[in-house]
Every structure is written in structure tokens, then in C-alpha cells.
Design an enzyme around this catalytic site. Structure first.
Site: not given
Ligand code: FCB
Length: 456
Positions: A163, A364
Site C-alpha cells: 500500500e 488483504e
Molecule cells: C491495511 C493494512 C493492514 C491492516 C488493514 C486493516 O491498510 O495494509 O496492515 O491494518 O489495513
């Protein structure tokens, strides 16, 4: 609902969020140590000093992963464990930890997915300018090579950055994340240097024989309020223009340079209005455009905007003049994030169309809820519903032709949720921070069954 045979199921974490042991075995300080120890930055004054104590409990944690039948585990390397000062000599004790972790995973038949940068920049580099300083990109490439030299014989799946939008714009734009700086020009410079670091590191990994290299972005469909619940809603011209600009700042800013070697004009315009484009040197885009295999998508919720004539740019979004960031008409998680599962299929289908050269992986996806342990169980029905809803959309995107290789739930464990500290629980495994007891939530048991069936 069955997934492709080679679909990869797993879970993700990040070093600072779970490891603890911040002073052990020669680890240097990271910007998150400095930031979290500065009062006012993190809810309840929480820090990652102990976190889930994973540094000492990694064997048990891999045991949990095995129990859940994970095929993949995405974790990140703490740069300050490897290079305490961010440059120069390598700390063998830091590398040794990841070496043991990788061996433990392989023994459990779990593929390690290594992320090289999940936000814990060595504080020594921040003192020299952090990501606003061009040299940091070169230091990152050296560090990436050192890690690959040690683990590359056993790790085939690599991610450079997690990110970069968040690292640049929350770290240097609105200051909600470490290092907590607030300057739109610094944020835009940082975004470019992160990309440069990605390109330089990807080249070193490739030269070292890495099989699969990915860049992980926080992406989201950018929708108008009406589009949240009605994908067929057609926005008017002003709203459509604003949505396009925000999509460009969020996603194309990173994927166009990485995949095509170009910057969208709107990004250059935003930089021109915020400190200028002098930091983008001739040849940089060619370096950033290193071949990658996959783009990792972290998806939680859509981004909702509409035209807001006369509004100034948001601090996290240089270039967002005349945009109103709006609420979605949808239920929310404990983070206050709207739950819009079909945002994920809309996003995946679009990205696979816009970037057909690369495969996609959901690196994620997950949700925070206020979980409680009762008689040794955590009945997190809302999380099960969230994951189920999003997996259905992953399946839908695959049916629609998206080249989607796998899905990693965020997160394996409850952990240090950055500026929110420990009060937000994203794990499928509950962590009692006082005793470090792990309890499989219902969502973990449900996920194990999904993996066993390879479907829903
Ligand atoms: C993302 C991050 C991760 C976590 C989630 C909820 O932005 O990459 O580390 O904190 O959010």
C-alpha cells in the site's frame, strides 16, 4: 461454489503489527516505534512493543495456520531487524528469525509470501528525509536484495511494497500514520520514491531469480453515492469526472507507472500544484516499470465521492480539490468502514481489464468487529458474513474472467491496528493481549472448512 483448483487460500499479517520484541537481537528503531511512542498518535497510547509476541511464539502461530489448512501465509519483514540503521551492514540475527519462520512454514507445507515493506521504515532513514529523500529508494533495493539473498532459495513469492498510497499519503500527507508528517508536496514526493524503490527492488529480486514478484496496493472502486447500491446508476458528468480523478489518484497513480511506465496526467497535474514535478527524473518511469507478475489487491470498502465545487483538497489526497468524500449507504464494521461486498467484484473486473498483463491476488480482505470470548468461543457471525459475502464476489469476478490467483484474509491474528491500536480486532484468531492466549474464532473454523472444500 467451487474455486479453481490451484486457487491459493491464506492469511496475512505484518511485522510491526504482530512481532513485538522491538529491542531484541539487534533490531533498530522504526518510524512506527517513534510514532507510537509519541503521545496522541495512537489510540489508548498503544505501541507495538509486545503486540502478539509473535517473535517468540511463531512456532505456535504456524501451528495454528496448519490447523486452519492455510496454503499461504503473507507476512512482512521488519527492515530495522535486517539493517538497524537502514543502510550498510546486515544484522544476521534479524535475518535468522525470518529464516526460521520460513523453515517452519515450509515444514507445515505453507507457502511463504514475503512482503518487504509494510511501513516499518528504519527511523535512521526517516532522519535523513524518509521517503521524501530519493536515496531511500536505493537503500530499499539494497535491503530487498539482502533479504532475497538469504531467503530466495526457499521463498518464491515476493511483494515489494504494501500500500504505497497509505505509506505516502497517511504518512506524509495527513500525518495519521508514521512518520506523521503533514505536507502535500512531501506526500507526493514520497509516493514517487516508493514507486522508484519498488522498481529498483523488483529488478534486484528478478536478477536474483525470484519467481513471482508483486506490488500490493490498497485499491477500491470509486463510486458515487447512488452507485453504492445500484451498480447501474449513471453519474452526471461532474460526479463522473471527480470519481475518475480519485480513481486515478488512488490506483492508477501506482499501477500505471508499475505496469505501463507512465504517469496519468492528473497525477502530474496534482504534483505540479503541490511542490512541482522536479523529483521525477528522466528514466525513473522506465525503472519503475520493472516486470511484475502479480498485483496484490487489499480491499475493505469502496471510496465514495461526488462533486464538491470549491472544496479544498483533503490532506490525504493532494489533487482532490472540488471533491466531496461522501458516506456510503451501507452497514459498517467497527472501523466505521461500509460493507459493500460487490465493490470487490466491480474492482477486480475493472483492474483485470485495465491491467491484463498481470495476474491479481486479493492480498488483504477482512473486517474488525467487537469480538468477545465466551466459554472459549468467539461467535463472530458478522465477520463470517463479511468474508462469505466477499468470497462470493471473488468467485463472481473469476467467472467474469478476472485472472485471480488467490485470497488472503486480513488477518490471521488480532493485532496492532496502526493508529487505532489494539481496540480494533481484525483476526480470525482472537488474541488476549494480557495472556497472549489465542482462540480460534468461529470465522477461523468456517474459513478452514471453506479451504477444505475449496469453495462455499
Ligand atoms: C491495511 C493494512 C493492514 C491492516 C488493514 C486493516 O491498510 O495494509 O496492515 O491494518 O489495513
Amino acid at each position: 461454489m467451487i474455486f479453481p483448483e490451484d486457487f491459493v487460500w491464506g492469511a496475512a499479517t505484518a511485522s510491526y503489527q504482530i512481532e513485538g520484541a522491538v529491542k531484541e537481537d539487534g533490531r533498530g528503531q522504526s518510524i512506527w516505534d517513534a510514532f507510537s511512542h509519541t503521545p496522541g498518535n495512537v489510540a489508548d497510547g498503544d505501541t507495538g512493543d509486545v503486540a502478539c509476541d509473535h517473535y517468540h511464539r511463531y512456532r505456535d502461530d504456524v501451528g495454528l495456520m496448519r490447523e486452519l489448512r492455510l496454503a499461504a501465509y503473507r507476512f512482512s519483514i521488519a527492515w530495522p531487524r535486517i539493517q538497524p540503521d537502514g543502510a550498510g551492514s546486515i544484522n544476521p540475527r534479524g535475518l535468522a528469525f525470518y529464516d526460521k519462520l520460513v523453515d517452519e512454514l515450509l515444514a507445515a507445507e505453507i507457502s511463504p509470501y514475503v512482503t518487504l515493506y509494510h511501513w516499518d521504515l528504519p527511523q535512521a532513514l526517516e532522519e535523513r528525509g524518509g521517503w521524501t529523500h530519493r536515496d531511500t529508494a536505493y537503500r530499499f533495493a539494497d535491503y530487498a536484495q539482502a533479504v532475497h539473498d538469504r531467503l530466495g532459495d526457499r521463498v518464491s513469492d515476493w511483494a515489494t511494497l504494501n500500500e504505497p498510497w497509505v505509506a505516502a499519503y497517511l504518512g506524509y500527507g495527513n500525518g495519521v500514520h508514521a512518520p506523521g508528517r503533514r505536507d502535500p508536496a512531501d506526500a507526493m514526493r514520497s509516493a514517487h520514491h516508493l514507486l522508484l524503490g519498488h522498481g529498483l527492488a523488483a529488478r534486484r529480486l528478478r536478477a536474483g531469480g525470484a519467481q513471482s514478484i508483486m506490488l500490493v496496493v490498497n485499491s477500491a472502486p470509486v463510486l458515487t453515492p447512488a452507485q453504492v447500491n445500484d451498480p447501474s446508476a449513471v453519474p452526471d458528468e461532474a460526479d463522473a469526472a471527480v470519481a475518475h480523478r480519485i480513481h486515478t489518484l488512488l490506483t492508477r497513480q501506482f499501477l500505471d507507472p508499475a505496469v505501463y511506465g507512465t504517469y496519468p496526467q492528473e497525477v502530474l497535474d496534482a504534483a505540479a500544484r503541490n511542490g512541482g514535478t522536479g523529483h521525477i527524473q528522466d528514466g525513473d518511469l522506465a525503472l519503475i516499470n520493472a516486470p511484475i507478475d502479480l498485483v496484490g489487491i487489499n480491499y475493505y470498502n469502496p471510496c465514495v465521492v461526488e462533486a464538491g465545487p470549491g472544496l479544498p483538497a483533503d490532506a490525504a489526497w493532494p489533487g482532490s480539490e472540488d471533491v466531496r468524500f461522501a458516506a456510503a449507504d451501507a452497514p459498517t464494521t467497527a472501523m466505521g468502514w461500509p460493507i459493500v461486498p460487490d465493490g470487490l467484484s466491480r474492482l477486480l473486473v475493472r483492474l483485470s481489464r485495465d491491467y491484463p498483463q498481470v495476474g491479481l491476488m486479493v492480498t488483504e480482505n477482512g473486517a474488525a468487529f467487537d469480538d468477545v470470548v465466551e466459554d472459549g468461543r468467539v461467535h463472530d457471525d458478522e465477520r463470517v458474513a463479511y468474508l462469505d459475502g466477499h468470497l462470493r464476489e471473488v468467485h463472481r469476478a473469476i467467472e467474469a474472467g478476472a485472472d485471480l490467483r488467490g485470497y488472503l484474509v486480513w488477518s490471521l491474528l488480532d493485532n496492532f491496528e496502526w493508529a487505532e491500536g489494539y481496540r480494533r480486532r481484525f483476526g480470525i484468531v482472537h488474541v488476549d493481549y494480557a495472556t497472549q492466549t489465542r482462540t480460534l474464532k468461529d470465522s477461523a473454523l468456517w474459513y478452514r472448512d471453506v479451504i477444505s472444500r475449496n469453495g462455499l
